[in-house]
Design an enzyme around this catalytic site. Sequence first.
Site, mmCIF file in Angstrom:
data_model
loop_
_atom_site.group_PDB
_atom_site.id
_atom_site.type_symbol
_atom_site.label_atom_id
_atom_site.label_comp_id
_atom_site.label_asym_id
_atom_site.label_seq_id
_atom_site.Cartn_x
_atom_site.Cartn_y
_atom_site.Cartn_z
ATOM 1 N N GLY A 75 0.891 -1.282 -0.082
ATOM 2 C CA GLY A 75 -0.049 0.001 0.018
ATOM 3 C C GLY A 75 0.743 1.359 0.112
ATOM 4 O O GLY A 75 0.278 2.264 -0.481
ATOM 5 N N GLU A 80 3.588 4.646 5.898
ATOM 6 C CA GLU A 80 2.545 3.713 5.857
ATOM 7 C C GLU A 80 1.306 4.305 5.030
ATOM 8 O O GLU A 80 1.204 5.593 4.947
ATOM 9 C CB GLU A 80 2.245 3.313 7.262
ATOM 10 C CG GLU A 80 0.883 2.418 7.314
ATOM 11 C CD GLU A 80 0.870 1.089 6.466
ATOM 12 O OE1 GLU A 80 1.344 0.988 5.552
ATOM 13 O OE2 GLU A 80 0.266 0.098 7.242
ATOM 14 N N ASP A 81 0.648 3.712 4.350
ATOM 15 C CA ASP A 81 -0.540 4.075 3.549
ATOM 16 C C ASP A 81 -1.717 4.573 4.529
ATOM 17 O O ASP A 81 -2.224 5.506 4.310
ATOM 18 C CB ASP A 81 -1.024 3.054 2.434
ATOM 19 C CG ASP A 81 -1.283 1.663 3.096
ATOM 20 O OD1 ASP A 81 -1.035 1.505 4.196
ATOM 21 O OD2 ASP A 81 -1.938 0.840 2.367
ATOM 22 N N ASP A 130 -5.769 1.986 10.030
ATOM 23 C CA ASP A 130 -7.195 1.721 10.183
ATOM 24 C C ASP A 130 -7.203 1.123 11.655
ATOM 25 O O ASP A 130 -7.413 1.813 12.664
ATOM 26 C CB ASP A 130 -7.407 0.581 9.179
ATOM 27 C CG ASP A 130 -8.939 0.247 9.001
ATOM 28 O OD1 ASP A 130 -9.798 1.072 9.113
ATOM 29 O OD2 ASP A 130 -9.223 -0.872 8.947
ATOM 30 N N GLY A 170 -5.058 -0.181 13.568
ATOM 31 C CA GLY A 170 -3.768 0.114 14.181
ATOM 32 C C GLY A 170 -3.149 -1.052 14.450
ATOM 33 O O GLY A 170 -1.907 -1.251 14.806
ATOM 34 N N THR A 219 -1.617 -3.563 12.303
ATOM 35 C CA THR A 219 -0.473 -3.613 11.642
ATOM 36 C C THR A 219 0.796 -2.817 12.081
ATOM 37 O O THR A 219 1.886 -3.543 12.452
ATOM 38 C CB THR A 219 -0.637 -3.268 10.192
ATOM 39 O OG1 THR A 219 -1.881 -3.845 9.695
ATOM 40 C CG2 THR A 219 0.343 -3.551 9.252
ATOM 41 N N LYS A 246 -7.517 6.539 9.809
ATOM 42 C CA LYS A 246 -8.981 6.613 10.103
ATOM 43 C C LYS A 246 -9.131 6.290 11.709
ATOM 44 O O LYS A 246 -9.395 5.002 12.088
ATOM 45 C CB LYS A 246 -9.345 5.207 9.380
ATOM 46 C CG LYS A 246 -10.255 5.340 8.059
ATOM 47 C CD LYS A 246 -10.984 3.992 7.747
ATOM 48 C CE LYS A 246 -10.388 3.660 6.396
ATOM 49 N NZ LYS A 246 -10.943 2.089 6.061
ATOM 50 N N ASP A 270 -5.632 -0.101 -2.350
ATOM 51 C CA ASP A 270 -6.154 -0.997 -3.334
ATOM 52 C C ASP A 270 -7.598 -1.547 -2.650
ATOM 53 O O ASP A 270 -7.836 -1.569 -1.788
ATOM 54 C CB ASP A 270 -5.367 -2.308 -3.706
ATOM 55 C CG ASP A 270 -5.264 -3.413 -2.604
ATOM 56 O OD1 ASP A 270 -4.871 -3.001 -1.475
ATOM 57 O OD2 ASP A 270 -5.774 -4.662 -2.533
ATOM 58 N N ARG A 295 -4.596 0.860 -7.382
ATOM 59 C CA ARG A 295 -3.190 1.190 -6.799
ATOM 60 C C ARG A 295 -2.767 2.450 -7.474
ATOM 61 O O ARG A 295 -1.939 3.109 -7.071
ATOM 62 C CB ARG A 295 -2.518 0.261 -6.514
ATOM 63 C CG ARG A 295 -2.782 -0.946 -5.734
ATOM 64 C CD ARG A 295 -1.422 -1.731 -5.332
ATOM 65 N NE ARG A 295 -1.855 -3.074 -4.458
ATOM 66 C CZ ARG A 295 -2.082 -2.963 -3.148
ATOM 67 N NH1 ARG A 295 -2.024 -2.269 -2.421
ATOM 68 N NH2 ARG A 295 -2.265 -4.267 -2.721
HETATM 69 P P1 IMP Z 1 -4.651 -1.884 10.153
HETATM 70 O O1 IMP Z 1 -3.973 -3.033 10.537
HETATM 71 O O2 IMP Z 1 -6.229 -2.356 10.591
HETATM 72 O O3 IMP Z 1 -4.515 -0.507 10.842
HETATM 73 O O4 IMP Z 1 -4.878 -1.788 8.650
HETATM 74 C C1 IMP Z 1 -3.713 -1.441 7.953
HETATM 75 C C2 IMP Z 1 -3.772 -1.907 6.604
HETATM 76 O O5 IMP Z 1 -5.158 -2.100 5.864
HETATM 77 C C3 IMP Z 1 -3.255 -0.731 5.695
HETATM 78 O O6 IMP Z 1 -2.269 -0.792 5.595
HETATM 79 C C4 IMP Z 1 -4.136 -1.256 4.279
HETATM 80 O O7 IMP Z 1 -3.346 -2.082 3.649
HETATM 81 C C5 IMP Z 1 -5.215 -1.619 4.892
HETATM 82 N N1 IMP Z 1 -6.461 -0.848 4.841
HETATM 83 C C6 IMP Z 1 -7.148 -0.252 5.722
HETATM 84 N N2 IMP Z 1 -8.040 0.400 5.484
HETATM 85 C C7 IMP Z 1 -8.204 0.616 4.344
HETATM 86 C C8 IMP Z 1 -8.840 1.173 3.146
HETATM 87 O O8 IMP Z 1 -9.778 1.973 3.486
HETATM 88 N N3 IMP Z 1 -8.631 1.040 1.986
HETATM 89 C C9 IMP Z 1 -7.365 0.342 1.476
HETATM 90 N N4 IMP Z 1 -6.748 -0.665 2.311
HETATM 91 C C10 IMP Z 1 -6.970 -0.445 3.484
HETATM 92 MG MG MG Z 2 -0.727 -1.460 4.125
#
Ligand code: IMP
Ligand code: MG
Length: 183
Positions: free
Chosen positions: A52, A107-108, A111, A113, A115, A139, A167, A173
Amino acid sequence: MITETINNYGYSGIKQILFSADDIKKKIKEAGMKISRDYAGKPLLLISILKGSFVFLSDLCRAVEIPCEVGFMAASSYYNGTVSSGNVKITLDLDRDISKYHVVIAEDIIDTGRTLASICELLRKRDPLSLSVYTLLDKPSRREVDFSADVSLFTVPDLFVVGYGLDCGEKFRNLPYIAEAEL
Ligand code: IMP
Ligand code: MG
């Protein structure tokens, strides 16, 4: 919402543009200047979390006006399109010792948190000179663990967003802007 006609580059499924290529460019310029000031004279390693953030890192590193190196990691947390599994697996690791670097993670999007919380926990154990996180998008309403970035370029509501590296099922992307996807 940006009202100009959406060039969807042949994709269907784009609802609205949230941030234009120009909006992104301006924010990245500011972030690059901040990194250049904060890390001047220091050994700097910028890390992209694939896939991402490959677009974000490639623009961010060119907005940095001091010497830096780049590295790549990949983690998978989304196994079924848009539904988080909650598990974070490192699928590609760095190729070097980070103990002699100030590390900035690009990081992209943050969400839940999960990852970044687990990547940061792993990297801290490797004893970098410092560790900070720049996220393109945040987010905060979706957070499941206590994690915040040092710098966040844009805050988004609880929408599924695509483009500029992000994506949906591996598509979108290559869009130069960030848009809400039609799910
Ligand atoms: P987390 O571990 O839930 O914070 O998720 C992080 C990863 O989920 C990001 O690095 C993205 O790859 C993916 N992700 C979370 N939300 C979105 C979104 O709205 N669009 C695309 N990818 C997302
Ligand atoms: Mg990602």
